[in-house]
Design a protein around this motif. Structure first.
Motif, PDB file in Angstrom:
ATOM      1  N   MET A 102       0.843  -1.206   0.000  1.00 31.63           N
ATOM      2  CA  MET A 102       0.000   0.000   0.000  1.00 31.63           C
ATOM      3  C   MET A 102       0.876   1.254   0.000  1.00 31.63           C
ATOM      4  SD  MET A 102      -3.336  -0.816   0.120  1.00 31.63           S
ATOM      5  CE  MET A 102      -4.169   0.542   0.932  1.00 31.63           C
ATOM      6  N   GLY A 103       1.917   1.251   0.842  1.00 36.61           N
ATOM      7  CA  GLY A 103       2.791   2.415   0.911  1.00 36.61           C
ATOM      8  C   GLY A 103       3.536   2.667  -0.384  1.00 36.61           C
ATOM      9  N   GLN A 109       2.782   7.094  -7.446  1.00 34.23           N
ATOM     10  CA  GLN A 109       2.098   8.110  -8.244  1.00 34.23           C
ATOM     11  C   GLN A 109       1.729   7.575  -9.632  1.00 34.23           C
ATOM     12  OE1 GLN A 109       4.461  11.693  -8.267  1.00 34.23           O
ATOM     13  NE2 GLN A 109       4.211  12.063  -6.080  1.00 34.23           N
ATOM     14  N   ASN A 110       1.189   6.385  -9.631  1.00 33.79           N
ATOM     15  CA  ASN A 110       0.676   5.823 -10.885  1.00 33.79           C
ATOM     16  C   ASN A 110      -0.633   5.093 -10.577  1.00 33.79           C
ATOM     17  OD1 ASN A 110       1.392   3.322  -9.732  1.00 33.79           O
ATOM     18  ND2 ASN A 110       3.360   3.297 -10.789  1.00 33.79           N
ATOM     19  N   GLY A 111      -1.108   4.333 -11.512  1.00 38.04           N
ATOM     20  CA  GLY A 111      -2.419   3.704 -11.358  1.00 38.04           C
ATOM     21  C   GLY A 111      -2.498   2.624 -10.306  1.00 38.04           C
ATOM     22  N   THR A 112      -1.363   2.175  -9.792  1.00 37.37           N
ATOM     23  CA  THR A 112      -1.401   1.079  -8.824  1.00 37.37           C
ATOM     24  C   THR A 112      -2.081   1.483  -7.517  1.00 37.37           C
ATOM     25  OG1 THR A 112       0.814   1.627  -7.992  1.00 37.37           O
ATOM     26  CG2 THR A 112       0.667   0.010  -9.772  1.00 37.37           C
ATOM     27  N   TRP A 113      -2.004   2.769  -7.155  1.00 37.12           N
ATOM     28  CA  TRP A 113      -2.647   3.200  -5.919  1.00 37.12           C
ATOM     29  C   TRP A 113      -4.167   3.060  -6.012  1.00 37.12           C
ATOM     30  CZ3 TRP A 113      -2.681   3.417  -1.094  1.00 37.12           C
ATOM     31  CH2 TRP A 113      -3.510   4.274  -0.366  1.00 37.12           C
ATOM     32  N   GLU A 114      -4.732   3.428  -7.153  1.00 40.02           N
ATOM     33  CA  GLU A 114      -6.173   3.258  -7.351  1.00 40.02           C
ATOM     34  C   GLU A 114      -6.546   1.785  -7.327  1.00 40.02           C
ATOM     35  OE1 GLU A 114      -8.367   5.690  -7.336  1.00 40.02           O
ATOM     36  OE2 GLU A 114      -6.695   7.096  -7.049  1.00 40.02           O
TER      37      GLU A 114
END
Length: 368
Positions: A102-103, A109-114
């Motif tokens: 998660m961290g 700062q790409n699509g993986t956070w969404e």
């Protein structure tokens, strides 16, 4: 097929507390998974993803064997102690890796956070197989295993008091899975092919725990049997798409699980060439760290790519570097986090067991 020189006796099996070759099988299985994810086309054709089903068979066999031995020793099975052992074995490391993922996703700062935000409710409730594609998507296997751990031990305690009832319970579960598959009621939460391997492992454990049926497994404890099964497993890996095209993928997976199940007696018999090969110290070393390696595999691969910017890393090079990086990180996690917590969990489990007088030596007998 067993051979007097290779097959072990029933008492030897009951007295064995550590099956080193099964750790070696874990090592091979985790490498197969890595090969499928990072080895490129050449390795993908080997269907290394089948290695997760070898893990399933091992899980079913080992947890059922431990439960049956506990009942023989103490006269009962403590489900509370079982869940404490399993929970402290699997969850702390999983939650640590989840927090790290998660961290890293947040800072990428790409699509993986969404993706991680959408998957987090499933990851936190161990419904991993329902999550869409996201980092840690391979933890769908943990969701499958955890559901088996919740249901199977309770069924064994309630309905599996004898050899016959234990096997009947396995048979009922297999029948239910087959009916689900035939009826077309499959959904991501319950794909029958994901549970059949654990049931096969559990059935083998029940058979080997009884003196009356141990001879069935003993017949597989030979050099020839081990060689034949290993060759069939190689063919199954190499030709899986063809096999699945002829008999359907769920049946092909079930066939693979059956071959792994049939191989286990030869690995438990320490005198076979297969057991000696998989008991090598370096394989056992990897096997002990295979769970952590499975969890950190994608982070290890991304770290390798990040450390070598501008370099095209594909195929065998990415596979070997990712495997090595994952092993290094997993060794640190195993020594400093995973094993201390697991050991603590075992102490906690022993403490919560209600004192039960052990059976007299003459009354201690295997499931019959």
């Amino acid at each position: 097929m067993g051979g007097r020189g290779t097959a072990i006796g029933f008492e030897d099996f009951q007295g064995t507390r550590n099956f080193a070759a099964l750790d070696g099988l874990r090592a091979i299985s985790v490498f197969l998974v890595f090969s499928d994810h990072f080895g490129g086309i050449a390795w993908t054709r080997f269907s290394g993803w089948l290695g997760v089903h070898a893990f399933f068979v091992l899980s079913g066999f080992l947890i059922t064997t431990l439960l049956l031995r506990e009942r023989d020793t103490t006269g009962r099975v403590s489900l509370k102690a079982f869940y404490i052992r399993r929970g402290t074995r699997l969850l702390p490391l999983y939650l640590l890796v989840l927090a790290a993922a998660m961290g890293l996703s947040y800072h990428a700062q790409n699509g993986t956070w969404e993706q991680m935000k959408a998957a987090a409710p499933y990851y936190l409730t161990l419904l991993n197989e329902l999550a869409d594609m996201a980092p840690l998507h391979m933890t769908w296997t943990l969701g499958v295993e955890w559901k088996y751990y919740l249901i199977w031990p309770a069924l064994l305690v309630v309905f599996g008091a004898t050899l016959r009832s234990g096997l009947a319970t396995v048979g009922f579960c297999v029948t239910a899975l087959v009916m689900i598959g035939i009826g077309g009621f499959q959904w991501n939460l319950l794909l029958p092919q994901n549970y059949i391997g654990m049931l096969m492992g559990s059935a083998l454990a029940i058979l080997m725990h009884s003196r009356r049926t141990f001879w069935l497994a003993r017949g597989l404890m030979g050099h020839g049997a081990a060689l034949a099964i290993v060759l069939l497993l190689f063919v199954w890996h190499r030709r899986f798409p063809v096999i699945a095209g002829r008999i359907d993928a769920p049946l092909a997976i079930a066939g693979y699980c059956l071959l792994i199940t049939l191989l286990l007696p030869a690995l438990i018999a320490c005198r076979t060439w297969a057991a000696r090969a998989l008991s090598a110290k370096w394989l056992v070393f990897i096997g002990h760290r295979s769970y952590a390696m499975y969890l950190v595999q994608y982070m290890a691969a991304h770290a390798v790519i990040a450390v070598l910017p501008g370099t095209t890393i594909v195929g065998g090079l990415l596979l070997s570097l990712s495997f090595a990086a994952a092993l290094l990180v997993s060794d640190l996690l195993y020594r400093g986090f995973e094993k201390p917590i697991t050991d603590w969990g075992h102490r906690w489990a022993r403490a919560v067991k209600q004192p039960v007088a052990p059976r007299a030596e003459g009354s201690r007998r295997p499931l019959a």
